[in-house]
Design an enzyme around this catalytic site. Structure first.
Site, PDB file in Angstrom:
ATOM      1  N   HIS A 211      35.538  27.665  23.813  1.00 49.05           N
ATOM      2  CA  HIS A 211      34.155  27.194  23.797  1.00 49.05           C
ATOM      3  C   HIS A 211      34.093  25.699  23.531  1.00 49.05           C
ATOM      4  O   HIS A 211      33.189  25.012  23.969  1.00 49.05           O
ATOM      5  CB  HIS A 211      33.336  27.966  22.759  1.00 49.05           C
ATOM      6  CG  HIS A 211      32.925  29.299  23.272  1.00 49.05           C
ATOM      7  ND1 HIS A 211      33.396  30.470  22.778  1.00 49.05           N
ATOM      8  CD2 HIS A 211      32.111  29.631  24.298  1.00 49.05           C
ATOM      9  CE1 HIS A 211      32.879  31.472  23.459  1.00 49.05           C
ATOM     10  NE2 HIS A 211      32.099  30.990  24.383  1.00 49.05           N
ATOM     11  N   ARG A 318      36.031  37.319  42.067  1.00 50.84           N
ATOM     12  CA  ARG A 318      37.318  37.928  42.431  1.00 50.84           C
ATOM     13  C   ARG A 318      37.617  39.060  41.450  1.00 50.84           C
ATOM     14  O   ARG A 318      38.264  38.851  40.429  1.00 50.84           O
ATOM     15  CB  ARG A 318      38.422  36.873  42.396  1.00 50.84           C
ATOM     16  CG  ARG A 318      38.295  35.799  43.477  1.00 50.84           C
ATOM     17  CD  ARG A 318      39.399  34.743  43.349  1.00 50.84           C
ATOM     18  NE  ARG A 318      39.607  33.982  44.564  1.00 50.84           N
ATOM     19  CZ  ARG A 318      39.151  32.740  44.761  1.00 50.84           C
ATOM     20  NH1 ARG A 318      38.440  32.138  43.829  1.00 50.84           N
ATOM     21  NH2 ARG A 318      39.403  32.106  45.891  1.00 50.84           N
ATOM     22  N   ARG A 354      33.557  40.801  45.112  1.00 49.33           N
ATOM     23  CA  ARG A 354      34.532  41.234  46.099  1.00 49.33           C
ATOM     24  C   ARG A 354      35.316  42.396  45.501  1.00 49.33           C
ATOM     25  O   ARG A 354      35.781  42.308  44.360  1.00 49.33           O
ATOM     26  CB  ARG A 354      35.471  40.063  46.409  1.00 49.33           C
ATOM     27  CG  ARG A 354      36.691  40.499  47.185  1.00 49.33           C
ATOM     28  CD  ARG A 354      37.458  39.312  47.675  1.00 49.33           C
ATOM     29  NE  ARG A 354      38.419  38.844  46.690  1.00 49.33           N
ATOM     30  CZ  ARG A 354      39.149  37.746  46.858  1.00 49.33           C
ATOM     31  NH1 ARG A 354      38.999  37.007  47.942  1.00 49.33           N
ATOM     32  NH2 ARG A 354      40.010  37.365  45.949  1.00 49.33           N
ATOM     33  N   ASN A 476      41.040  30.142  52.939  1.00 51.68           N
ATOM     34  CA  ASN A 476      42.408  30.021  52.404  1.00 51.68           C
ATOM     35  C   ASN A 476      43.347  30.943  53.166  1.00 51.68           C
ATOM     36  O   ASN A 476      44.378  30.531  53.680  1.00 51.68           O
ATOM     37  CB  ASN A 476      42.441  30.371  50.909  1.00 51.68           C
ATOM     38  CG  ASN A 476      41.420  29.601  50.110  1.00 51.68           C
ATOM     39  OD1 ASN A 476      41.003  28.526  50.516  1.00 51.68           O
ATOM     40  ND2 ASN A 476      40.982  30.150  48.983  1.00 51.68           N
ATOM     41  N   ASP A 477      42.965  32.232  53.235  1.00 49.83           N
ATOM     42  CA  ASP A 477      43.813  33.161  53.972  1.00 49.83           C
ATOM     43  C   ASP A 477      43.685  32.963  55.471  1.00 49.83           C
ATOM     44  O   ASP A 477      44.660  33.118  56.204  1.00 49.83           O
ATOM     45  CB  ASP A 477      43.478  34.612  53.582  1.00 49.83           C
ATOM     46  CG  ASP A 477      44.187  35.013  52.303  1.00 49.83           C
ATOM     47  OD1 ASP A 477      45.406  34.755  52.199  1.00 49.83           O
ATOM     48  OD2 ASP A 477      43.540  35.573  51.397  1.00 49.83           O
ATOM     49  N   ARG A 487      50.712  30.351  52.167  1.00 50.62           N
ATOM     50  CA  ARG A 487      49.959  29.472  51.259  1.00 50.62           C
ATOM     51  C   ARG A 487      50.631  29.329  49.896  1.00 50.62           C
ATOM     52  O   ARG A 487      50.280  28.454  49.114  1.00 50.62           O
ATOM     53  CB  ARG A 487      48.492  29.959  51.111  1.00 50.62           C
ATOM     54  CG  ARG A 487      48.337  31.287  50.428  1.00 50.62           C
ATOM     55  CD  ARG A 487      46.909  31.838  50.542  1.00 50.62           C
ATOM     56  NE  ARG A 487      46.074  31.527  49.400  1.00 50.62           N
ATOM     57  CZ  ARG A 487      44.943  32.160  49.108  1.00 50.62           C
ATOM     58  NH1 ARG A 487      44.485  33.128  49.907  1.00 50.62           N
ATOM     59  NH2 ARG A 487      44.240  31.835  48.063  1.00 50.62           N
TER      60      ARG A 487
HETATM   61  C1  PEP Z   1      40.235  32.994  50.828  1.00 55.98           C
HETATM   62  O1  PEP Z   1      41.206  33.604  51.249  1.00 55.98           O
HETATM   63  O2  PEP Z   1      39.777  31.969  51.345  1.00 55.98           O
HETATM   64  C2  PEP Z   1      39.515  33.480  49.627  1.00 55.98           C
HETATM   65  C3  PEP Z   1      38.377  32.936  49.243  1.00 55.98           C
HETATM   66  O3  PEP Z   1      40.098  34.459  48.881  1.00 55.98           O
HETATM   67  P1  PEP Z   1      41.350  34.208  47.922  1.00 55.98           P
HETATM   68  O4  PEP Z   1      41.549  32.721  47.793  1.00 55.98           O
HETATM   69  O5  PEP Z   1      41.025  34.878  46.647  1.00 55.98           O
HETATM   70  O6  PEP Z   1      42.459  34.883  48.659  1.00 55.98           O
HETATM   71 MG    MG Z   2      41.700  35.584  50.526  1.00 58.05          MG
END
Ligand code: PEP
Ligand code: MG
Length: 563
Positions: A211, A318, A354, A476-477, A487
């Site tokens: 905190h 997440r 998600r 990202n994926d 990645r």
């Molecule tokens: C992504 O893949 O862009 C995403 C937002 O999920 P994460 O980074 O948790 O795989």
């Molecule tokens: Mg992802």
């Protein structure tokens, strides 16, 4: 520095020449001042054998009650300074002091060892702090400072000290601004810092989830933590520059370096002041088109940050982190409580959760996943969920039950086919039927979306759109799978290019197909936070952008400049 460029100071070189101390960046901003160590009133920890342990238990009880009262006052006093969502920590502190386990352990120790209350409180505080510090969960690690804080308060009351309202002394250097240095700063100490004089905070220990750090950010005090032994009392009185964003402290900076940082500070202050103008506003382009600007989080505890960031909701929760922090499959009730509390805390703002994306780099032992050569392309996310419908249904039931407590939506990750979406929806329907049967309420109109993060999903987004309420593009994926670049592998990091035309075309295609079928499309991967790319996303017609909380105001300001 050469003859030719001597009029242009080489600050990088100067910075390299100054002694730099490094730590963990905790609260951004630049501060100048003299290091002053916090000197706490020493609390005697020695054990004293008492003849009447029962009287000692009563002394402890009285001090505990008084501490709870003080915390109530501190809560009231902090409301204005920090806002409700931050001041609430003092209510949590009150609850800690009411924790039956904490109280029982102290009282048992007093009786068993016939010892003084101060000693017992100190021992049990160390025990609890150790337990929190050893937890995997970063949030829980941050609670170690809280338990020490509330315990110190009781000890001070027991010792008849003035109380935590003035528990420490700091040396002043005339009117010069101060950089407060200490091992770790308690939340109550942070709140009471004299912002007039204390410009920065340095700690040798600490957690970015404490905190203290959240407060420092809210109060706009730059902070560098976890500096270890480099932060020692020999530095008392030294002039330093604190670069909170980079976790760097420059010791005894020369005039040039000071001027460089003063200039940077002026620029940053001006930018921050400008961003503040966007707080509380909707996110709109110049032409008035509204974009929903949400935040990404990994835990319900981040909701404080979401609110402080002024995001309009959560675009990506997440949920797999709940599984990662558990020792065994989290049951329906415990998940329900987490989702319900998060939905309620957001006060009607959107919360998109998600479903678990376990697998790849996020594994928990109890899932007993087999070793795979390519786990990112192996058993993960909906593939696990559809092979273990019981585990999946537990999460879906918890989510459905929480849906009546706020503006909740869910989305499925790592989709590659229409069959997967239909299979996920079938289990969702089964969960709904079970709840209806049992008379348990849920929101039947809850939005259900999918993540578009495989090239397959983007390419068939026209077929997927009729099956769902929205798309959230995980760049990202999507980048990793489109470009065949792992990645996680730093070796190939330079090939992981989200601006590659192939990725851009897939994003464009996804948004187009979403709109053609009357659903909305957002972006929640890291690319969404790239200010230099926002104009392209807006031009593609994106409806929602979800980013780390710290990027929210910056993006709202950027979007306001776009047509
Ligand atoms: C992504 O893949 O862009 C995403 C937002 O999920 P994460 O980074 O948790 O795989
Ligand atoms: Mg992802």
């Amino acid at each position: 520095m050469t003859e030719q460029n001597s009029s242009v100071p080489d600050f990088e070189a100067d910075a390299a020449q100054a002694v730099t101390l490094k730590g963990t960046p905790a609260s951004r901003g630049i501060a100048f001042g003299r290091i002053t160590f916090l000197k706490r009133q020493a609390a005697p920890e020695e054990k004293i054998i008492v003849s009447n342990p029962q009287a000692e238990v009563e002394r402890f009880e009285k001090a505990r009650t008084q501490a709870i009262e003080q915390l109530g006052q501190l809560y009231e006093a902090s409301l204005e300074k920090l806002g409700e969502q931050n001041a609430v920590v003092f209510q949590i502190h009150q609850m800690m002091l009411d924790d039956p386990d904490y109280v029982a352990q102290i009282e048992e120790l007093i009786v068993a060892e016939k010892c003084n209350a101060e000693y017992a409180v100190d021992q049990v505080a160390d025990r609890f702090a150790q337990m929190f510090a050893n937890m995997d969960n970063e949030y829980m690690q941050g609670r170690a400072a809280d338990v020490q804080d509330v315990s110190r308060r009781i000890v001070q009351i027991l010792l008849g000290q003035k109380g935590i309202t003035s528990p420490h002394q700091i040396t002043k250097y005339g009117d010069e601004p101060l950089i407060l240095a200490t091992d770790d700063l308690a939340p109550s100490e942070t709140v009471q810092l004299d912002k007039e004089h204390v410009e920065g905070i340095l700690t040798s220990a600490g957690s970015t989830r404490s905190h203290t750090v959240i407060f420092a950010r809210t109060m706009g005090i730059p902070a560098v933590i976890s500096m270890g032994d480099t932060l020692n009392e020999s530095l008392e009185g030294h002039l330093v520059i604190v670069d909170g964003a980079n976790g760097v402290v420059y010791l005894d900076p020369n005039a040039e370096l000071q001027e460089h940082y003063r200039q940077r500070k002026r620029t940053e202050d001006a930018l921050r002041a400008r961003l503040e103008l966007f707080r509380g506003k909707e996110t709109r382009t110049l032409s008035g088109r509204q974009i929903h600007l949400y935040a990404n989080i990994g835990s319900a505890d981040d909701i404080d940050l979401v609110k402080a960031s002024d995001a309009e909701g959560v675009g990506l929760f997440r949920s797999e982190y709940i599984y990662l922090h558990a020792q065994d499959y989290p049951d329906e009730e415990s998940q329900f409580q987490i989702y319900r509390d998060a939905a309620q805390a957001l006060d009607g703002r959107k919360l998109i959760i998600r479903t678990m994306d376990i697998g790849a780099d996020k594994t928990a032992a109890y899932f007993m996943l087999k070793h795979e050569e390519n786990p990112a392309m192996g058993m993960r996310a909906v593939r696990i969920c559809l092979s273990h419908p019981d585990i999946f249904k537990t999460q879906l039931r918890a989510l459905l039950r929480a849906s009546v407590f706020g503006n909740l939506a869910i989305m499925f990750p790592m989709i590659t086919s229409t069959d997967e979406v239909k299979a996920c929806r079938k289990i969702l329907q089964e969960a709904q039927a079970e709840l209806t049967q049992a008379g348990i309420p849920f929101n039947a109109a809850m939005e259900v979306g999918i993540m578009i993060e495989t090239p397959a999903a983007a390419l068939i987004s026209d077929e997927l759109a009729p099956l769902v309420d929205f798309f959230s593009i995980g760049t990202n994926d999507l980048t990793q799978f489109t470009l065949a670049v792992d990645r996680q592998n730093a070796e190939v990091g330079r090939f992981l290019n989200p601006y590659h035309h192939a990725v851009i075309r897939l994003i464009e295609m996804t948004i187009k197909n979403a709109h053609a079928h009357g659903i909305w499309a957002g972006v929640c991967g890291e690319l969404a936070a790239d200010e230099g790319f926002t104009h392209q996303l807006i031009a593609m017609g994106v409806d929602e952008i979800s980013v780390t909380p710290s990027s929210v105001l910056m993006l709202r300001a950027r979007i306001a400049t776009l047509a």
